[in-house]
Motif scaffolding. Structure first.
Motif, mmCIF file in Angstrom:
data_model
loop_
_atom_site.group_PDB
_atom_site.id
_atom_site.type_symbol
_atom_site.label_atom_id
_atom_site.label_comp_id
_atom_site.label_asym_id
_atom_site.label_seq_id
_atom_site.Cartn_x
_atom_site.Cartn_y
_atom_site.Cartn_z
ATOM 1 N N ARG A 697 0.838 -1.216 0.000
ATOM 2 C CA ARG A 697 0.000 0.000 0.000
ATOM 3 C C ARG A 697 0.862 1.252 0.000
ATOM 4 N NH1 ARG A 697 -4.724 1.706 4.401
ATOM 5 N NH2 ARG A 697 -5.638 3.368 3.114
ATOM 6 N N GLN A 698 1.968 1.225 0.781
ATOM 7 C CA GLN A 698 2.856 2.384 0.818
ATOM 8 C C GLN A 698 3.550 2.610 -0.519
ATOM 9 O OE1 GLN A 698 5.420 1.433 4.064
ATOM 10 N NE2 GLN A 698 3.880 1.905 5.658
ATOM 11 N N ARG A 699 3.957 1.522 -1.202
ATOM 12 C CA ARG A 699 4.616 1.644 -2.507
ATOM 13 C C ARG A 699 3.663 2.239 -3.528
ATOM 14 N NH1 ARG A 699 6.352 -4.319 -3.570
ATOM 15 N NH2 ARG A 699 7.426 -3.494 -5.426
ATOM 16 N N LEU A 700 2.386 1.783 -3.481
ATOM 17 C CA LEU A 700 1.401 2.317 -4.422
ATOM 18 C C LEU A 700 1.106 3.796 -4.123
ATOM 19 C CD1 LEU A 700 -1.082 -0.695 -4.657
ATOM 20 C CD2 LEU A 700 0.578 0.064 -6.371
ATOM 21 N N ARG A 704 1.585 6.799 -6.797
ATOM 22 C CA ARG A 704 0.466 7.700 -7.089
ATOM 23 C C ARG A 704 0.897 9.159 -6.912
ATOM 24 N NH1 ARG A 704 -4.380 8.030 -9.806
ATOM 25 N NH2 ARG A 704 -5.566 9.760 -8.956
ATOM 26 N N ALA A 705 1.610 9.418 -5.793
ATOM 27 C CA ALA A 705 2.058 10.787 -5.526
ATOM 28 C C ALA A 705 3.106 11.245 -6.537
ATOM 29 C CB ALA A 705 2.630 10.865 -4.110
ATOM 30 N N SER A 775 27.587 -2.977 -0.665
ATOM 31 C CA SER A 775 28.099 -4.150 0.058
ATOM 32 C C SER A 775 27.518 -5.448 -0.468
ATOM 33 C CB SER A 775 27.757 -4.018 1.536
ATOM 34 O OG SER A 775 26.348 -4.104 1.718
ATOM 35 N N GLY A 776 26.519 -5.372 -1.335
ATOM 36 C CA GLY A 776 25.842 -6.558 -1.822
ATOM 37 C C GLY A 776 24.553 -6.878 -1.084
ATOM 38 N N SER A 777 24.315 -6.206 0.036
ATOM 39 C CA SER A 777 23.057 -6.435 0.773
ATOM 40 C C SER A 777 21.870 -5.865 -0.005
ATOM 41 C CB SER A 777 23.133 -5.769 2.143
ATOM 42 O OG SER A 777 24.158 -6.299 2.928
ATOM 43 N N ARG A 778 20.705 -6.479 0.198
ATOM 44 C CA ARG A 778 19.452 -5.949 -0.348
ATOM 45 C C ARG A 778 18.655 -5.377 0.821
ATOM 46 N NH1 ARG A 778 18.297 -6.672 -5.370
ATOM 47 N NH2 ARG A 778 16.052 -6.452 -5.014
ATOM 48 N N ILE A 779 18.546 -4.070 0.829
ATOM 49 C CA ILE A 779 17.956 -3.350 1.964
ATOM 50 C C ILE A 779 16.525 -2.907 1.616
ATOM 51 C CG2 ILE A 779 18.229 -1.420 3.544
ATOM 52 C CD1 ILE A 779 20.488 -3.494 3.684
ATOM 53 N N ARG A 780 15.598 -3.113 2.572
ATOM 54 C CA ARG A 780 14.195 -2.713 2.376
ATOM 55 C C ARG A 780 14.071 -1.192 2.373
ATOM 56 N NH1 ARG A 780 9.514 -5.457 3.067
ATOM 57 N NH2 ARG A 780 10.578 -7.147 4.160
ATOM 58 N N ILE A 781 13.307 -0.678 1.423
ATOM 59 C CA ILE A 781 13.011 0.760 1.353
ATOM 60 C C ILE A 781 11.741 1.053 2.155
ATOM 61 C CG2 ILE A 781 12.468 2.710 -0.170
ATOM 62 C CD1 ILE A 781 13.960 1.229 -2.393
ATOM 63 N N ASP A 782 11.779 2.085 2.950
ATOM 64 C CA ASP A 782 10.620 2.503 3.744
ATOM 65 C C ASP A 782 9.858 3.589 2.972
ATOM 66 O OD1 ASP A 782 8.778 3.424 5.532
ATOM 67 O OD2 ASP A 782 10.172 3.740 7.184
ATOM 68 N N TYR A 783 8.615 3.230 2.509
ATOM 69 C CA TYR A 783 7.795 4.158 1.713
ATOM 70 C C TYR A 783 6.723 4.855 2.549
ATOM 71 C CZ TYR A 783 9.695 2.038 -2.571
ATOM 72 O OH TYR A 783 10.519 1.601 -3.585
ATOM 73 N N GLU A 784 6.914 4.886 3.860
ATOM 74 C CA GLU A 784 5.865 5.457 4.711
ATOM 75 C C GLU A 784 5.576 6.914 4.336
ATOM 76 O OE1 GLU A 784 4.720 5.996 9.433
ATOM 77 O OE2 GLU A 784 6.571 4.979 8.856
ATOM 78 N N ASP A 785 6.621 7.688 4.009
ATOM 79 C CA ASP A 785 6.432 9.051 3.509
ATOM 80 C C ASP A 785 6.449 8.995 1.994
ATOM 81 O OD1 ASP A 785 6.427 11.676 2.745
ATOM 82 O OD2 ASP A 785 8.182 12.252 3.924
ATOM 83 N N PRO A 786 5.269 9.130 1.314
ATOM 84 C CA PRO A 786 5.246 8.992 -0.141
ATOM 85 C C PRO A 786 5.997 10.094 -0.875
ATOM 86 C CG PRO A 786 3.130 9.779 0.659
ATOM 87 C CD PRO A 786 3.938 9.423 1.867
ATOM 88 N N GLU A 787 6.338 11.167 -0.188
ATOM 89 C CA GLU A 787 7.070 12.251 -0.838
ATOM 90 C C GLU A 787 8.556 11.917 -0.965
ATOM 91 O OE1 GLU A 787 5.727 14.876 -2.238
ATOM 92 O OE2 GLU A 787 3.738 14.158 -1.626
ATOM 93 N N GLN A 788 9.119 11.185 0.004
ATOM 94 C CA GLN A 788 10.549 10.847 -0.062
ATOM 95 C C GLN A 788 10.784 9.564 0.738
ATOM 96 O OE1 GLN A 788 13.458 13.785 1.237
ATOM 97 N NE2 GLN A 788 14.766 13.103 -0.452
ATOM 98 N N PRO A 789 10.866 8.425 0.043
ATOM 99 C CA PRO A 789 11.125 7.159 0.714
ATOM 100 C C PRO A 789 12.475 7.187 1.427
ATOM 101 C CG PRO A 789 10.339 6.813 -1.513
ATOM 102 C CD PRO A 789 10.653 8.263 -1.391
ATOM 103 N N VAL A 790 12.639 6.272 2.385
ATOM 104 C CA VAL A 790 13.825 6.236 3.235
ATOM 105 C C VAL A 790 14.565 4.908 3.039
ATOM 106 C CG1 VAL A 790 14.622 6.166 5.636
ATOM 107 C CG2 VAL A 790 12.859 7.813 4.947
ATOM 108 N N LEU A 791 15.878 5.010 2.951
ATOM 109 C CA LEU A 791 16.739 3.826 2.934
ATOM 110 C C LEU A 791 17.604 3.888 4.186
ATOM 111 C CD1 LEU A 791 17.854 1.325 1.383
ATOM 112 C CD2 LEU A 791 19.612 2.856 0.461
ATOM 113 N N ALA A 792 17.354 2.976 5.106
ATOM 114 C CA ALA A 792 18.140 2.921 6.343
ATOM 115 C C ALA A 792 19.182 1.818 6.205
ATOM 116 C CB ALA A 792 17.217 2.666 7.531
#
Length: 873
Positions: A697-700, A704-705, A775-792
């Protein structure tokens, strides 16, 4: 012997030539004459040829009140040296003094309306004077409109005079086709204004209630006026209750006589007030004394500043009188009473500053009152929506709609608003259509109760209608005397109208030929059929009066027939009316303990959302069912309540639940609607949202935004609006809350992806769930803010990357984490961070985490997710 000296002294005499010329040339006139000039007494006598030598004519004078009609007739008869019933007579409800030789008849506007409905041509009447037009009573406005219609179509020779003390003369002139305006000068004496506000501010009036301190203050001002001024004192109060309380406060005043004048006062008292006296007097009066009556001897006016006006609360289905601040125009009228015969004074019980904030004029009754009776008059006249009537103010649409609904409920009008035969009978009974319906349905047995409900019952009669009836029967007061006379009248008219009338007005006069001599045309077959279908009939009477039941049962039945939507059941500490309004009993009410009541009169106390019963009757449930059977229903109810679907089969009397039983096989469509209401009220969290579903839902929302169509809007409102597209068929199979909790929201949400355009396949490309870092890791993107997703991501895993990762063209907001997983820095520009921000972070953290690499040039270093030891191995 004609009293020429008194006639010659009336100031209106100077305006008579202009008035007669206007009537000769136009047939209509607007006469503006201040109170006391003789417009009510001399003008009709001249028009009838009883004085002044003119041709003999028959004149009808319409007054807004019974007391004014009787007083005017008596005054004119006295001027002629006769008794009422000879050359001058009067007709009011319940009393008639008219003889064979009567040429001036004074009637109330209600009586005039009855005559017009019976015979629109008013045969034998040459002129009609509508007196006190400025008061804007609904009956007077209606009579004027009907008379103008008659003059335009059937009786062009009928003369009309609109007479008033102060009025919108130009407005009335336009209404009467450009009638000439004739003004008469009055004899006015100066009136000194004395401001006499209470020592502390009073609470504003609400409903029929006024601040209890008001009567005491008014009584003190009356005593002050008696001490400071000569002559009689006329004191204006809003109603009968306040008059009685002020009289009690005044007590004994030595040689001063205290009199009370209002519509309920006995005729002998009214006559005594208007005749004058030898002793000094204090006359306590309602607004009836503003302009309709002349009280001789008055040199002082004490004005409470309050008045009573009709109001209707359509939302609660309640109507009645309410206390309001009197207008400035009313204040001028009242003050003028002190200057009729000599200089005088008015004591106003408010401040001069308040005076400027008062309304300029009283509101026309047509804008405020219950319009049920008016709508019936219009329907019987042949103009159901009153659009063709000449009215100064059109009736409000909402009030007319409520009135037509009430008339349809009692069978008075058909589906298009035309009067049925029942409606014509109701219009001729001379009571409110609701009460008329009850009178007819009980074949006259309810006449005593209808008479009680036709006029405000004294407060000391209590709130129990049955007890009030027994009190009225005992007699001993003026109200009981008027009640007994009204009972006799109602029994007579109920017998007269127990069968359909021979003729029904199907068209207004404007739709008929002027030379058509028929007074009315037969009612249509459609109207008769509609009457039969819509009329409650005699079944209700059989539940009480017709079956020989007890007196209280008959009382309750009549009230319930008149007010079916106000039958009420005790529920949760108060009574719930069939209309949906709640009502409470006053402390010490005789109705306490009754399971069912019918509310005949109610008001709403300040700050209370519930109505308060002022007059009602206990009823048995079977009587309530019979009287209000048009409100009976039984239906399946499936709703969302207490957090789940509730399915019941409910029998209702309007809003009142009579019987409830569980519904096993509810209509799936009703269940689905209840589930949707639950989702709307409690939110989409009722579904099963796995972590993957929330991320989807967050990705969609991000796409959309960022990109708009064809990516779907997945906000709560949008998902509710498109529920058919994404939540079926799971929703169709659900029956309760637990079923919603089993629906996989992510699987359902995937149905909204743009599969048809092929764009759905680009979801992982445009908004990947995870992204590979150096580093080769696959890190989950946080789409909670649809204006600017976060990569931690840990800082060391991003070494060597000087370009900020992006999704759908939007740079990620990178949260660079310390080895312990805490944010060390936040940036949307990695290259800038490595150049400027990294040194500070390195200096702060390298000593804390020595096992992890902290190169001086991170842009050129090898990314890693391991410690130095692992790297060396």
């Amino acid at each position: 012997m004609i009293r020429y000296d008194a006639l010659d002294a009336l100031p209106v005499r100077a305006a008579l030539p202009a008035l007669i010329d206007a009537l000769e040339s136009d047939g209509t006139a607007v006469l503006v004459a201040p109170p006391g000039t003789g417009k009510t007494t001399l003008v009709p006598l001249v028009l009838a040829g009883l004085v002044g030598g003119g041709p003999a004519r028959r004149v009808v004078v319409a007054e807004p009140r019974r007391i004014a009609a009787r007083a005017a007739a008596r005054r004119m008869a006295w001027l002629l040296g006769e008794k009422p019933g000879e050359s001058v007579g009067f007709t009011v409800r319940g009393e008639r003094a008219v003889g064979r030789h009567t040429r001036v008849e004074v009637v109330t506007t209600g009586v005039l309306l009855q005559r017009l409905q019976r015979d629109q041509e008013l045969p034998g009447v040459d002129a009609v004077v509508l007196d006190e037009c400025h008061e804007r009573h609904l009956d007077a406005d209606t009579a004027a409109a009907f008379l103008w219609d008659v003059r335009q179509t059937l009786r062009p020779e009928l003369r009309l005079v609109a007479a008033s003390a102060t009025t919108d003369a130009e407005g009335w002139a336009r209404l009467l086709g450009g009638a000439p305006v004739v003004e008469a000068a009055g004899v006015s004496h100066p009136v000194e204004v004395v401001w006499a506000p209470p020592p502390r501010p009073l609470r504003p009036p609400h409903g029929m209630r006024v601040d209890p301190a008001l009567p005491a203050h008014v009584a003190s001002v009356v005593r002050r006026a008696l001490a400071e001024r000569a002559g009689d004192v006329l004191c204006f109060l809003p109603g009968v209750g306040e008059i009685a309380r002020v009289a009690g406060q005044l007590g004994e005043l030595g040689d001063v006589e205290v009199l009370q004048v209002h519509g309920r006062a006995p005729a002998a008292v009214q006559d005594a007030v208007l005749a004058g006296g030898r002793r000094r007097r204090v006359v306590l009066a309602t607004s009836v004394a503003e302009s309709s009556l002349t009280v001789p001897g008055v040199r002082v006016v004490v004005d409470s500043g309050l008045a009573r006006e009709p109001r209707v609360d359509h939302a609660r289905g309640l109507s009645g009188l309410t206390t309001v601040r009197a207008s400035r125009a009313a204040g001028r009228q009242r003050a003028g009473r002190a200057g009729r015969e000599a200089p005088g004074a008015v004591y106003r019980c408010w401040t001069e500053a308040e005076d400027g904030r008062l309304p300029a004029f009283p509101a026309p009754e047509i804008k405020l009152a219950d319009l049920t009776a008016f709508a019936l008059q219009a329907a019987c006249w042949g103009d159901p929506d009153a659009s063709g009537l000449a009215l100064l103010d059109p009736p409000p649409g909402g009030a007319m709609a409520a009135a037509r609904s009430a008339l349809a409920a009692v069978g008075a009008v058909d589906s298009v608003g035309r009067a049925t035969e029942v409606g014509v009978r109701l219009a001729r009974l001379g009571v409110h259509p609701r009460l008329g319906r009850a009178l007819l349905d009980t074949a006259g047995e309810g006449a005593e109760v209808v008479a009680l409900l036709s006029e405000e019952v004294p407060r000391d009669y209590g709130d129990d209608l049955g007890g009030a009836l027994r009190r009225a029967r005992r007699g001993g007061d003026a109200y009981a005397g008027r009640w007994a006379a009204e009972v006799r009248r109602l029994r007579a008219v109920s017998t007269e109208f127990s069968h359909p009338p021979a003729q029904v007005n199907a068209e207004p006069p404007s739709a008929r030929r002027a030379d058509d001599t028929a007074a009315s045309t037969p009612g249509s077959t459609d109207a008769a059929a509609s009457s039969s279908a819509a009329t409650p009939g005699r079944a209700g009477a059989g539940s009480g009066a017709g079956s020989g039941a007890g007196e209280d049962r008959v009382v309750g039945l009549v009230a319930a027939l008149a007010f079916p939507e106000r039958v009420a059941k005790f529920d949760g500490g108060s009574y719930l009316m069939a209309s949906g309004t709640r009502a409470e009993l006053a402390g010490g009410s005789a109705l306490r303990g009754a399971a069912w009541i019918v509310v005949a009169v109610a008001d709403r106390p300040t700050g209370n959302g519930h109505a308060r019963v002022r007059l009602g009757a206990a009823v048995a449930e079977d009587v309530a069912r019979a009287a209000a059977r048009s409100l009976l229903s039984e239906r399946d109810e499936v709703r969302w309540a207490d957090g789940d679907v509730v399915a019941r089969r409910v029998e209702r009397l309007g809003a009142v639940e009579l019987a409830v039983r569980p519904l096993r096989d509810a209509d799936p469509a009703l269940v689905r609607g209840a589930l949707l209401r639950g989702l709307r009220q409690e939110g989409l969290e009722l579904l099963r949202w796995s972590p993957e579903a929330r991320v989807l839902r967050q990705r969609l929302a991000f796409l959309r935004a960022r990109l708009g169509d064809p990516w779907p809007d997945v906000s709560d409102d949008a998902l509710h609006a498109r529920v058919d597209e994404w939540l079926e068929p799971e929703l169709g199979r659900a029956r309760r809350r637990a079923d919603l909790a089993r629906i996989d929201a992510g699987q359902a949400l995937a149905r909204l992806l743009p599969w048809a355009s092929g764009e759905a396949g680009r979801l992982d490309e445009l908004a990947p769930e995870r992204i590979a870092v150096p580093s080769g890791s696959r890190i989950r993107i946080d789409y909670e803010d649809p204006e600017q997703p976060v990569l931690a991501v840990k800082l060391q895993e991003m070494f060597g990357l000087d370009t900020t990762p992006a999704v759908a063209g939007v740079p990620l907001l990178v949260h660079l984490l310390s080895p312990a997983g805490r944010p060390a820095a936040v940036t949307a520009d990695l290259a800038s961070f490595w150049k400027d921000g990294y040194k500070g972070v390195r200096a702060e953290l390298r000593g804390r985490y020595p096992k992890h690499p902290w190169p001086e040039d991170p842009a050129a270093a090898e990314p890693t997710r391991h410690t130095n030891a692992r790297l060396r191995r």
